[in-house]
Design an enzyme around this catalytic site. Structure first.
Site, mmCIF file in Angstrom:
data_model
loop_
_atom_site.group_PDB
_atom_site.id
_atom_site.type_symbol
_atom_site.label_atom_id
_atom_site.label_comp_id
_atom_site.label_asym_id
_atom_site.label_seq_id
_atom_site.Cartn_x
_atom_site.Cartn_y
_atom_site.Cartn_z
ATOM 1 N N GLU A 291 -11.158 -11.450 13.900
ATOM 2 C CA GLU A 291 -11.781 -11.496 12.570
ATOM 3 C C GLU A 291 -11.852 -12.937 12.053
ATOM 4 O O GLU A 291 -12.901 -13.398 11.598
ATOM 5 C CB GLU A 291 -10.999 -10.614 11.597
ATOM 6 C CG GLU A 291 -11.180 -9.130 11.904
ATOM 7 C CD GLU A 291 -10.477 -8.210 10.916
ATOM 8 O OE1 GLU A 291 -9.580 -8.668 10.169
ATOM 9 O OE2 GLU A 291 -10.840 -7.007 10.890
ATOM 10 N N LYS B 260 -9.505 -10.942 3.293
ATOM 11 C CA LYS B 260 -10.210 -11.106 4.568
ATOM 12 C C LYS B 260 -11.652 -10.605 4.468
ATOM 13 O O LYS B 260 -12.594 -11.254 4.877
ATOM 14 C CB LYS B 260 -9.425 -10.357 5.665
ATOM 15 C CG LYS B 260 -10.014 -10.361 7.041
ATOM 16 C CD LYS B 260 -11.053 -9.302 7.285
ATOM 17 C CE LYS B 260 -10.687 -7.900 6.929
ATOM 18 N NZ LYS B 260 -9.671 -7.284 7.773
ATOM 19 N N ALA C 146 -11.930 -0.298 11.930
ATOM 20 C CA ALA C 146 -12.998 -1.301 12.047
ATOM 21 C C ALA C 146 -12.355 -2.649 12.275
ATOM 22 O O ALA C 146 -11.249 -2.903 11.811
ATOM 23 C CB ALA C 146 -13.841 -1.333 10.780
ATOM 24 N N THR D 266 -3.528 0.101 6.464
ATOM 25 C CA THR D 266 -3.291 0.556 5.088
ATOM 26 C C THR D 266 -3.514 2.063 4.905
ATOM 27 O O THR D 266 -2.659 2.745 4.355
ATOM 28 C CB THR D 266 -4.154 -0.261 4.110
ATOM 29 O OG1 THR D 266 -3.436 -1.462 3.829
ATOM 30 C CG2 THR D 266 -4.422 0.456 2.801
ATOM 31 N N TYR E 291 -2.715 -2.882 -9.973
ATOM 32 C CA TYR E 291 -1.574 -2.197 -9.345
ATOM 33 C C TYR E 291 -0.430 -2.038 -10.343
ATOM 34 O O TYR E 291 0.208 -0.993 -10.416
ATOM 35 C CB TYR E 291 -1.105 -2.970 -8.107
ATOM 36 C CG TYR E 291 -1.806 -2.526 -6.845
ATOM 37 C CD1 TYR E 291 -3.164 -2.776 -6.655
ATOM 38 C CD2 TYR E 291 -1.134 -1.842 -5.850
ATOM 39 C CE1 TYR E 291 -3.819 -2.361 -5.512
ATOM 40 C CE2 TYR E 291 -1.784 -1.425 -4.696
ATOM 41 C CZ TYR E 291 -3.120 -1.683 -4.536
ATOM 42 O OH TYR E 291 -3.759 -1.254 -3.406
ATOM 43 N N GLY F 146 0.213 -11.037 16.417
ATOM 44 C CA GLY F 146 0.948 -9.816 16.104
ATOM 45 C C GLY F 146 1.790 -9.939 14.849
ATOM 46 O O GLY F 146 2.077 -11.037 14.376
ATOM 47 N N CYS G 100 -6.366 -7.265 4.242
ATOM 48 C CA CYS G 100 -7.665 -6.567 4.203
ATOM 49 C C CYS G 100 -8.625 -7.105 3.142
ATOM 50 O O CYS G 100 -9.787 -7.398 3.444
ATOM 51 C CB CYS G 100 -7.453 -5.081 3.919
ATOM 52 S SG CYS G 100 -6.013 -4.371 4.703
ATOM 53 N N HIS H 210 -34.012 7.826 9.156
ATOM 54 C CA HIS H 210 -34.874 6.825 9.758
ATOM 55 C C HIS H 210 -35.407 5.850 8.722
ATOM 56 O O HIS H 210 -35.781 6.291 7.643
ATOM 57 C CB HIS H 210 -36.039 7.532 10.461
ATOM 58 C CG HIS H 210 -36.879 6.615 11.269
ATOM 59 N ND1 HIS H 210 -36.409 6.011 12.423
ATOM 60 C CD2 HIS H 210 -38.141 6.157 11.081
ATOM 61 C CE1 HIS H 210 -37.371 5.238 12.909
ATOM 62 N NE2 HIS H 210 -38.420 5.313 12.119
ATOM 63 N N SER I 240 0.825 -1.217 0.000
ATOM 64 C CA SER I 240 0.000 0.000 0.000
ATOM 65 C C SER I 240 0.856 1.263 0.000
ATOM 66 O O SER I 240 0.688 2.149 -0.851
ATOM 67 C CB SER I 240 -0.901 0.015 1.234
ATOM 68 O OG SER I 240 -1.685 -1.156 1.276
ATOM 69 N N GLY I 241 1.786 1.371 0.940
ATOM 70 C CA GLY I 241 2.584 2.597 1.072
ATOM 71 C C GLY I 241 3.530 2.795 -0.099
ATOM 72 O O GLY I 241 3.643 3.906 -0.635
ATOM 73 N N GLU J 154 9.799 -5.093 -6.125
ATOM 74 C CA GLU J 154 8.903 -5.985 -5.382
ATOM 75 C C GLU J 154 9.191 -7.417 -5.832
ATOM 76 O O GLU J 154 9.208 -7.715 -7.025
ATOM 77 C CB GLU J 154 7.432 -5.616 -5.646
ATOM 78 C CG GLU J 154 6.416 -6.601 -5.113
ATOM 79 C CD GLU J 154 6.466 -6.811 -3.591
ATOM 80 O OE1 GLU J 154 6.255 -5.849 -2.843
ATOM 81 O OE2 GLU J 154 6.740 -7.963 -3.173
HETATM 82 P P1 NDP Z 1 -2.602 -7.355 17.296
HETATM 83 O O1 NDP Z 1 -1.448 -6.654 17.853
HETATM 84 O O2 NDP Z 1 -3.854 -6.610 17.004
HETATM 85 O O3 NDP Z 1 -2.980 -8.564 18.242
HETATM 86 C C1 NDP Z 1 -2.055 -9.516 18.636
HETATM 87 C C2 NDP Z 1 -2.697 -10.425 19.647
HETATM 88 O O4 NDP Z 1 -1.846 -11.513 19.946
HETATM 89 C C3 NDP Z 1 -2.996 -9.710 20.957
HETATM 90 O O5 NDP Z 1 -4.209 -10.185 21.453
HETATM 91 C C4 NDP Z 1 -1.820 -10.133 21.829
HETATM 92 O O6 NDP Z 1 -2.131 -10.150 23.181
HETATM 93 C C5 NDP Z 1 -1.616 -11.543 21.347
HETATM 94 N N1 NDP Z 1 -0.265 -12.023 21.560
HETATM 95 C C6 NDP Z 1 0.890 -11.419 21.214
HETATM 96 N N2 NDP Z 1 1.930 -12.175 21.558
HETATM 97 C C7 NDP Z 1 1.433 -13.296 22.127
HETATM 98 C C8 NDP Z 1 2.010 -14.445 22.709
HETATM 99 N N3 NDP Z 1 3.328 -14.589 22.774
HETATM 100 N N4 NDP Z 1 1.193 -15.404 23.218
HETATM 101 C C9 NDP Z 1 -0.149 -15.242 23.168
HETATM 102 N N5 NDP Z 1 -0.752 -14.165 22.636
HETATM 103 C C10 NDP Z 1 0.027 -13.207 22.126
HETATM 104 O O7 NDP Z 1 -2.028 -8.084 16.009
HETATM 105 P P2 NDP Z 1 -2.725 -8.877 14.822
HETATM 106 O O8 NDP Z 1 -1.759 -9.935 14.487
HETATM 107 O O9 NDP Z 1 -4.129 -9.261 15.159
HETATM 108 O O10 NDP Z 1 -2.780 -7.796 13.670
HETATM 109 C C11 NDP Z 1 -1.654 -6.986 13.382
HETATM 110 C C12 NDP Z 1 -2.103 -5.609 13.027
HETATM 111 O O11 NDP Z 1 -2.646 -5.595 11.731
HETATM 112 C C13 NDP Z 1 -3.213 -5.036 13.913
HETATM 113 O O12 NDP Z 1 -2.718 -4.484 15.090
HETATM 114 C C14 NDP Z 1 -3.842 -4.019 13.014
HETATM 115 O O13 NDP Z 1 -3.161 -2.810 13.140
HETATM 116 C C15 NDP Z 1 -3.660 -4.619 11.646
HETATM 117 N N6 NDP Z 1 -4.915 -5.218 11.180
HETATM 118 C C16 NDP Z 1 -5.970 -4.397 10.930
HETATM 119 C C17 NDP Z 1 -7.177 -4.908 10.519
HETATM 120 C C18 NDP Z 1 -8.322 -4.005 10.274
HETATM 121 O O14 NDP Z 1 -8.112 -2.796 10.124
HETATM 122 N N7 NDP Z 1 -9.554 -4.494 10.270
HETATM 123 C C19 NDP Z 1 -7.365 -6.341 10.331
HETATM 124 C C20 NDP Z 1 -6.204 -7.116 10.632
HETATM 125 C C21 NDP Z 1 -5.027 -6.560 11.035
HETATM 126 P P3 NDP Z 1 -2.041 -8.811 24.101
HETATM 127 O O15 NDP Z 1 -3.259 -8.007 23.783
HETATM 128 O O16 NDP Z 1 -2.060 -9.367 25.484
HETATM 129 O O17 NDP Z 1 -0.762 -8.147 23.735
#
Ligand code: NDP
Length: 448
Positions: free
Chosen positions: A179, A49, A338, A308, A97, A259, A46, A433, A13-14, A33
């Site tokens: 999700e 998904k 969202a 994104t 793209y 994460g 995105c 409404h 994206s960026g 790329e």
């Molecule tokens: P997130 O950071 O949102 O969530 C990671 C999750 O994994 C948290 O619940 C975290 O727990 C948990 N976690 C991390 N490390 C461990 C571990 N060692 N053991 C167990 N649990 C763990 O990351 P995602 O991977 O879900 O997504 C990455 C990013 O991508 C998001 O933060 C978002 O910015 C982006 N994204 C956006 C979407 C959208 O706009 N709809 C959709 C999907 C992704 P804890 O909370 O305790 O740290």
């Protein structure tokens, strides 16, 4: 050696946005790329998904239609067809793209790029020189290091999982975990979601977190809080997950959604003098300059906000500074977002807890209701809408929603928040409404 005004590493994206905009403003631009164009968002995030989320919504829509007079044999779900149709659409987008880049005059180089020095980039054995370099290499899923973690998949593999997982274990409580728990539950999997903390979606408003977790559970996701996987093993017909409390689960697949970490390794960055922060992300200043000022970085590789639209906005700031008027900035306050759980989450502004820290006295408006559609659908789904108002200034500082199309609804309210709208202004706005969204302009009494 070819020379460019800007060399962009990464066609997500960026990177694509920066390359296109820079080329359109007259700069000579190349972009490298190695994979499919569009990056995580288009290929493994995105877009696919959201397509799968639509697919999952149909499952309940068939059931709900009966209350509206429809009947017929229960439809069956064809996972192979969904995967195939998704792949075709993503390939079409990859092509779009590529056309956009080439149409803008960007030189597209296929292969992994690596800095040979601070002004020289090597791609597939070819060396080119660049006055400015933009690193937009994104991030990648990170798996926790428990025994057997290699048996778990990530969001990179889930889209083409083979066969369809009848029983899915999801680890994590963030965006991706919630999700995919919703999506696979909607498609017919038996989903267990393990989260290590006390409630999913840490960082979101507490009312919203509790509400969406309860709604997901009503739809069949078995959310287990304060739970961790201790180990994973192969078992007859699937995988066996042993939890930290000694409990065990037999499943077909395990998704680690724990994460995403920045893709800053193997690029020759540190050798060129670029400093990484303690999380391995490229450290940048407000103008997205790294410690080597002509090497910039945007998006997930700087690990500020992994979204994104944020990467796009950051790319625009860089291009404007390098090739435009240099006036553009980015405001990280009030970024709407969202989560495509079922039902959806939409949010902008501060949670109640953060607003209380910042402003002290608040007025909270909250409405929980059964949407009109579900009076006949027989679905038990409910919606939550919540406004957080700074009592002193009357400004609305948080808008939170759980319910159908929450993202679509909250996008508009994000403009109101940026315009510093007061609750009085919300109250003077006429509702549409009958919609769910009108609730945001008709909540009169603060909760106690
Ligand atoms: P997130 O950071 O949102 O969530 C990671 C999750 O994994 C948290 O619940 C975290 O727990 C948990 N976690 C991390 N490390 C461990 C571990 N060692 N053991 C167990 N649990 C763990 O990351 P995602 O991977 O879900 O997504 C990455 C990013 O991508 C998001 O933060 C978002 O910015 C982006 N994204 C956006 C979407 C959208 O706009 N709809 C959709 C999907 C992704 P804890 O909370 O305790 O740290």
């Amino acid at each position: 050696m070819q020379e460019y005004d800007l060399f962009v590493i990464g066609g997500g994206s960026g990177g694509v946005r920066a390359a296109r905009m820079a080329a359109q403003s007259g700069a000579t631009v190349a972009l490298a790329e190695a994979g499919a164009l569009g990056g995580t968002c288009v290929n493994l995030g995105c877009i696919p998904k959201k397509l799968y989320s639509y697919a999952a919504h149909y499952g309940e829509a068939f059931d709900e239609a009966q209350g509206f007079g429809w009947s017929g044999a229960p439809p069956t779900f064809d996972w192979e067809r969904l995967k195939r149709n998704r792949a075709i659409e993503i390939m079409r987008l990859n092509g779009v793209y590529e056309k956009l880049l080439i149409g803008a005059g960007v030189q597209l180089m296929r292969g992994r790029a690596r800095l040979a020095d601070a002004h020289t980039v090597e791609v597939a054995g070819e060396l080119v020189r660049a006055t400015n370099i933009l690193v937009a290499t994104g991030g990648a899923p990170h798996k926790p290091d428990f025994p057997g973690h290699e048996l778990a998949i990530t969001s990179n593999e889930i889209f083409d999982l083979e066969p369809f997982p009848r029983r899915l274990l999801v680890i994590g409580g963030g965006y991706i975990a919630c999700e995919f728990a919703s999506i696979f539950s909607g498609l017919g999997s038996r989903v267990t979601q393990l989260y290590r903390g006390a409630q999913v979606l840490r960082g979101f408003d507490d009312d919203l977190r509790a509400f969406v977790a309860a709604e997901m559970a009503k739809k069949g996701v078995d959310i287990r809080l304060n739970a961790q996987v201790a180990s994973l093993q192969r078992a007859a017909g699937g995988l066996r997950a042993t939890l930290a409390d000694g409990d065990a689960l037999e499943v077909d697949a395990v998704l680690a959604a724990t994460g995403r970490w920045p893709n800053a390794g193997g690029l020759g960055l540190q050798e060129a003098g670029v400093r990484l922060d303690e999380h391995g992300a490229i450290a940048v200043d407000d103008a997205f300059r790294s410690s080597v000022p002509h090497i910039c970085a945007v998006g997930d590789v700087i690990d500020r906000v992994q979204l994104t639209p944020v990467a796009l906005a950051e790319a625009m700031v860089v291009v404007d500074r390098l090739f435009g008027a240099g006036k553009r900035t980015i405001d990280y306050e009030n970024i709407p977002t969202a989560v495509f759980t079922h039902p959806n989450v939409g949010t902008v502004g501060l949670t109640e807890a953060r607003a209380r820290e910042r402003y002290g006295a608040l007025r909270i408006y909250r409405s929980e209701f059964r949407p009109l559609k579900h009076t006949l659908s027989m679905s038990g789904e409910r919606s939550l809408m919540k406004l957080v108002v700074d009592d002193a200034s009357d400004r609305v500082v948080g808008v939170h929603m759980v319910g159908a199309d929450a993202g679509e609804i909250v996008q508009g309210f994000a403009v109101a928040l940026k315009a510093a709208a007061t609750k009085a202004l919300f109250d003077s706005t006429i509702g549409i409404h009958p919609t769910a969204a009108e609730e945001f302009v008709t909540m009169r009494e603060p909760v106690g």
